[in-house]
Write a protein that holds these residues in place. Structure first.
Motif, PDB file in Angstrom:
ATOM      1  N   LEU A  77      -0.080  27.419 -10.853  1.00 13.62           N
ATOM      2  CA  LEU A  77       0.601  27.934  -9.670  1.00 13.62           C
ATOM      3  C   LEU A  77      -0.099  27.418  -8.416  1.00 13.62           C
ATOM      4  CD1 LEU A  77       1.193  31.630 -10.841  1.00 13.62           C
ATOM      5  CD2 LEU A  77       2.764  29.681 -11.013  1.00 13.62           C
ATOM      6  N   ASN A  78       0.638  27.338  -7.319  1.00 11.41           N
ATOM      7  CA  ASN A  78       0.108  26.753  -6.094  1.00 11.41           C
ATOM      8  C   ASN A  78       0.086  27.762  -4.947  1.00 11.41           C
ATOM      9  OD1 ASN A  78       2.796  26.839  -5.071  1.00 11.41           O
ATOM     10  ND2 ASN A  78       3.229  24.855  -6.033  1.00 11.41           N
ATOM     11  N   ASP A  79      -0.337  27.287  -3.781  1.00 10.08           N
ATOM     12  CA  ASP A  79      -0.448  28.184  -2.628  1.00 10.08           C
ATOM     13  C   ASP A  79       0.913  28.693  -2.162  1.00 10.08           C
ATOM     14  OD1 ASP A  79      -3.160  28.031  -2.640  1.00 10.08           O
ATOM     15  OD2 ASP A  79      -3.360  26.856  -0.798  1.00 10.08           O
ATOM     16  N   GLN A  80       1.965  27.903  -2.346  1.00  8.29           N
ATOM     17  CA  GLN A  80       3.303  28.393  -2.002  1.00  8.29           C
ATOM     18  C   GLN A  80       3.692  29.569  -2.882  1.00  8.29           C
ATOM     19  OE1 GLN A  80       2.386  25.163  -2.260  1.00  8.29           O
ATOM     20  NE2 GLN A  80       3.868  23.783  -1.277  1.00  8.29           N
ATOM     21  N   ASP A  81       3.325  29.485  -4.170  1.00  8.96           N
ATOM     22  CA  ASP A  81       3.591  30.599  -5.080  1.00  8.96           C
ATOM     23  C   ASP A  81       2.844  31.852  -4.620  1.00  8.96           C
ATOM     24  OD1 ASP A  81       5.176  29.042  -6.883  1.00  8.96           O
ATOM     25  OD2 ASP A  81       3.336  28.225  -7.735  1.00  8.96           O
ATOM     26  N   LEU A  82       1.600  31.664  -4.234  1.00 14.44           N
ATOM     27  CA  LEU A  82       0.789  32.796  -3.790  1.00 14.44           C
ATOM     28  C   LEU A  82       1.341  33.388  -2.502  1.00 14.44           C
ATOM     29  CD1 LEU A  82      -1.715  34.396  -4.609  1.00 14.44           C
ATOM     30  CD2 LEU A  82      -3.108  32.740  -3.361  1.00 14.44           C
ATOM     31  N   ALA A  83       1.824  32.545  -1.592  1.00 20.52           N
ATOM     32  CA  ALA A  83       2.389  33.030  -0.333  1.00 20.52           C
ATOM     33  C   ALA A  83       3.620  33.895  -0.580  1.00 20.52           C
ATOM     34  CB  ALA A  83       2.729  31.861   0.580  1.00 20.52           C
ATOM     35  N   ILE A  84       4.505  33.481  -1.482  1.00 17.46           N
ATOM     36  CA  ILE A  84       5.722  34.258  -1.728  1.00 17.46           C
ATOM     37  C   ILE A  84       5.387  35.568  -2.441  1.00 17.46           C
ATOM     38  CG2 ILE A  84       6.425  33.343  -3.986  1.00 17.46           C
ATOM     39  CD1 ILE A  84       8.818  33.727  -1.039  1.00 17.46           C
ATOM     40  N   MET A  85       4.301  35.583  -3.230  1.00 27.08           N
ATOM     41  CA  MET A  85       3.853  36.842  -3.837  1.00 27.08           C
ATOM     42  C   MET A  85       3.432  37.850  -2.771  1.00 27.08           C
ATOM     43  SD  MET A  85       1.448  35.554  -6.969  1.00 27.08           S
ATOM     44  CE  MET A  85       1.892  34.120  -7.949  1.00 27.08           C
ATOM     45  N   CYS A  86       2.897  37.357  -1.661  1.00 27.65           N
ATOM     46  CA  CYS A  86       2.427  38.227  -0.579  1.00 27.65           C
ATOM     47  C   CYS A  86       3.535  38.560   0.407  1.00 27.65           C
ATOM     48  CB  CYS A  86       1.293  37.549   0.183  1.00 27.65           C
ATOM     49  SG  CYS A  86      -0.166  37.204  -0.812  1.00 27.65           S
ATOM     50  N   GLY A  87       4.702  37.967   0.238  1.00 29.32           N
ATOM     51  CA  GLY A  87       5.736  38.054   1.258  1.00 29.32           C
ATOM     52  C   GLY A  87       6.768  39.147   1.035  1.00 29.32           C
ATOM     53  N   SER A  88       7.451  39.455   2.131  1.00 27.00           N
ATOM     54  CA  SER A  88       8.684  40.252   2.112  1.00 27.00           C
ATOM     55  C   SER A  88       9.767  39.299   2.625  1.00 27.00           C
ATOM     56  CB  SER A  88       8.556  41.485   2.990  1.00 27.00           C
ATOM     57  OG  SER A  88       7.566  42.358   2.501  1.00 27.00           O
ATOM     58  N   HIS A  89      10.296  38.503   1.719  1.00 22.74           N
ATOM     59  CA  HIS A  89      11.115  37.366   2.118  1.00 22.74           C
ATOM     60  C   HIS A  89      12.574  37.770   2.337  1.00 22.74           C
ATOM     61  CE1 HIS A  89      13.009  36.836  -1.856  1.00 22.74           C
ATOM     62  NE2 HIS A  89      11.821  37.090  -2.386  1.00 22.74           N
ATOM     63  N   HIS A 133       6.752  40.844  -7.666  1.00 25.59           N
ATOM     64  CA  HIS A 133       7.090  41.183  -9.046  1.00 25.59           C
ATOM     65  C   HIS A 133       6.825  40.000  -9.980  1.00 25.59           C
ATOM     66  CE1 HIS A 133       9.358  45.122  -8.651  1.00 25.59           C
ATOM     67  NE2 HIS A 133       9.085  44.791  -7.400  1.00 25.59           N
ATOM     68  N   ALA A 134       7.167  38.795  -9.535  1.00 22.51           N
ATOM     69  CA  ALA A 134       6.915  37.609 -10.359  1.00 22.51           C
ATOM     70  C   ALA A 134       5.423  37.432 -10.621  1.00 22.51           C
ATOM     71  CB  ALA A 134       7.497  36.376  -9.673  1.00 22.51           C
ATOM     72  N   GLY A 135       4.598  37.727  -9.607  1.00 22.09           N
ATOM     73  CA  GLY A 135       3.150  37.651  -9.802  1.00 22.09           C
ATOM     74  C   GLY A 135       2.657  38.652 -10.831  1.00 22.09           C
ATOM     75  N   MET A 136       3.167  39.872 -10.767  1.00 24.81           N
ATOM     76  CA  MET A 136       2.785  40.894 -11.743  1.00 24.81           C
ATOM     77  C   MET A 136       3.201  40.480 -13.150  1.00 24.81           C
ATOM     78  SD  MET A 136       3.872  44.340  -9.656  1.00 24.81           S
ATOM     79  CE  MET A 136       3.068  44.812  -8.116  1.00 24.81           C
ATOM     80  N   LEU A 137       4.381  39.882 -13.263  1.00 22.76           N
ATOM     81  CA  LEU A 137       4.858  39.426 -14.569  1.00 22.76           C
ATOM     82  C   LEU A 137       3.998  38.282 -15.099  1.00 22.76           C
ATOM     83  CD1 LEU A 137       8.704  39.566 -13.959  1.00 22.76           C
ATOM     84  CD2 LEU A 137       7.473  40.789 -15.766  1.00 22.76           C
ATOM     85  N   ALA A 138       3.602  37.369 -14.215  1.00 21.92           N
ATOM     86  CA  ALA A 138       2.771  36.245 -14.647  1.00 21.92           C
ATOM     87  C   ALA A 138       1.451  36.727 -15.233  1.00 21.92           C
ATOM     88  CB  ALA A 138       2.523  35.307 -13.471  1.00 21.92           C
ATOM     89  N   VAL A 139       0.811  37.686 -14.557  1.00 31.15           N
ATOM     90  CA  VAL A 139      -0.447  38.230 -15.065  1.00 31.15           C
ATOM     91  C   VAL A 139      -0.225  38.944 -16.396  1.00 31.15           C
ATOM     92  CG1 VAL A 139      -2.313  39.871 -14.638  1.00 31.15           C
ATOM     93  CG2 VAL A 139      -1.443  38.463 -12.762  1.00 31.15           C
ATOM     94  N   SER A 140       0.831  39.733 -16.471  1.00 31.78           N
ATOM     95  CA  SER A 140       1.118  40.475 -17.703  1.00 31.78           C
ATOM     96  C   SER A 140       1.342  39.535 -18.879  1.00 31.78           C
ATOM     97  CB  SER A 140       2.347  41.370 -17.502  1.00 31.78           C
ATOM     98  OG  SER A 140       2.109  42.333 -16.486  1.00 31.78           O
ATOM     99  N   HIS A 141       2.088  38.444 -18.625  1.00 27.20           N
ATOM    100  CA  HIS A 141       2.347  37.481 -19.694  1.00 27.20           C
ATOM    101  C   HIS A 141       1.062  36.763 -20.107  1.00 27.20           C
ATOM    102  CE1 HIS A 141       4.785  35.048 -22.247  1.00 27.20           C
ATOM    103  NE2 HIS A 141       4.570  33.912 -21.582  1.00 27.20           N
ATOM    104  N   GLN A 142       0.252  36.388 -19.131  1.00 23.17           N
ATOM    105  CA  GLN A 142      -1.005  35.699 -19.408  1.00 23.17           C
ATOM    106  C   GLN A 142      -1.939  36.546 -20.259  1.00 23.17           C
ATOM    107  OE1 GLN A 142      -3.742  35.893 -16.336  1.00 23.17           O
ATOM    108  NE2 GLN A 142      -5.220  34.485 -17.234  1.00 23.17           N
ATOM    109  N   GLN A 143      -1.974  37.859 -19.961  1.00 19.94           N
ATOM    110  CA  GLN A 143      -2.892  38.770 -20.644  1.00 19.94           C
ATOM    111  C   GLN A 143      -2.307  39.391 -21.909  1.00 19.94           C
ATOM    112  OE1 GLN A 143      -6.076  39.395 -19.684  1.00 19.94           O
ATOM    113  NE2 GLN A 143      -5.902  37.927 -17.997  1.00 19.94           N
TER     114      GLN A 143
END
Length: 320
Positions: A77-89, A133-143
């Protein structure tokens, strides 16, 4: 914290007035606090220990679960992915594609998202919290944690988020009051000074994970909000010197990058227009933005029509 300290630090709140051709028509009350990364209250208008839900201003700290767990590296994942995780887009094509990219890289489908589909839209990808939500799912899937229940307060990903926040604030995790935000994810009830302290820590440069979040948000502000969004405009105009994240019901949090200073605002009636006016007034008074930047922001967020404008009355006195 004792009541005597509350009284010593409490000052008059700011009054945000709507003027129609110079005559006061409506008003809003705003509490403001500035803290450093050690949690010291530096400046305040109102009550720094006023408690309320942090709402979406929590998103940069929810994203810490992704950086802490190693999901960024695992799924490339990249910085754009991280930015959208922090966003209210705003659900634009660019923003929706970025959320989809997180899920694609994590070998997940958009049907795993538990945020609602907004009215008039076709997919939960378009919800303003879908990046989180996508970030939470990514962590859940990884773990190898359960996917379907990732929003439950006792789910491991939510416990990880809470533990990181509790560690930052030096509090036991079980002392936090939790409620579900409108998107279904947990949010937390905390004092304004705690919110300001979190954003001071975020912007201090003392933590590599938080520094990466700052870099992502300030480098890609269009993913944090979007066209005409206050967070986006402020970060664009200040060239990465400020990091900004709004929350619903009158919450606005801002960090001064590299200086380890944080600002938290709560407008008591939840007014969006009043929190932006308060932020512009406060940032200008503290010298965090240049007068030209304040004027540019005011044109959009304080001059709200040909006959109406917002004005902020009061002061933000220094405590130390």
């Amino acid at each position: 914290m004792t009541s005597s300290r509350v009284n010593r630090h409490q000052t008059k709140e700011l009054d945000v007035q709507l003027l129609r051709e110079g005559v006061v028509e409506s008003s809003h009350t705003a509490h403001v606090v500035v803290c450093d990364a050690r949690g010291r209250t530096l400046s305040v208008a109102g009550n720094p220990e006023l408690a309320t839900f942090i709402r979406s201003a929590l998103k940069p700290f929810q994203a810490l679960a992704v950086t802490a767990a190693g999901a960024m590296e695992r799924y490339n994942l990249n910085d754009q992915d991280l930015a959208i995780m922090c966003g209210s887009h705003q659900g634009t094509i660019e923003q929706v594609r970025q959320v989809f990219h997180i899920l694609w890289q994590s070998d997940l489908d958009s049907t795993a998202l538990r945020c609602p589909t907004p009215a008039g839209r076709k997919s939960p990808l378009e919800h303003n919290c879908s990046g989180k939500h996508a970030g939470m799912l990514a962590v859940s899937h990884q773990q190898n944690w359960p996917i379907e229940s990732y929003l439950d307060r006792n789910h491991p990903v939510q416990k990880l988020i809470l533990s990181r926040m509790a560690e930052l604030l030096g509090m036991p995790a079980d002392e936090f009051i939790m409620a579900h935000d409108d998107c279904g994810a947990p949010t937390y009830f905390m004092q304004l000074r705690q919110m300001a302290t979190l954003f001071a820590m975020l912007s201090s440069g003392d933590n590599l994970e938080m520094e990466r979040i700052i870099r992502a948000m300030t480098s890609h502000p269009s993913l944090v909000g979007g066209a005409d969004a206050f967070d986006t405009k402020l970060m664009e105009l200040t060239d990465g010197e400020l990091v900004s994240k709004s929350g619903a019901e009158g919450i606005q949090c801002i960090g001064k990058v590299g200086d380890g200073l944080g600002l938290a605002i709560k407008v008591m009636d939840g007014s969006k227009r009043a929190k932006y006016a308060t932020a512009i007034f406060t940032l200008k008074q503290m010298g965090w933005i240049l007068p030209a930047v304040a004027d540019t922001l005011a044109e959009t967020y304080m001059q709200i029509g040909p006959f109406k404008r917002l004005d902020v009355v009061g002061e933000l006195p220094l405590i130390y």
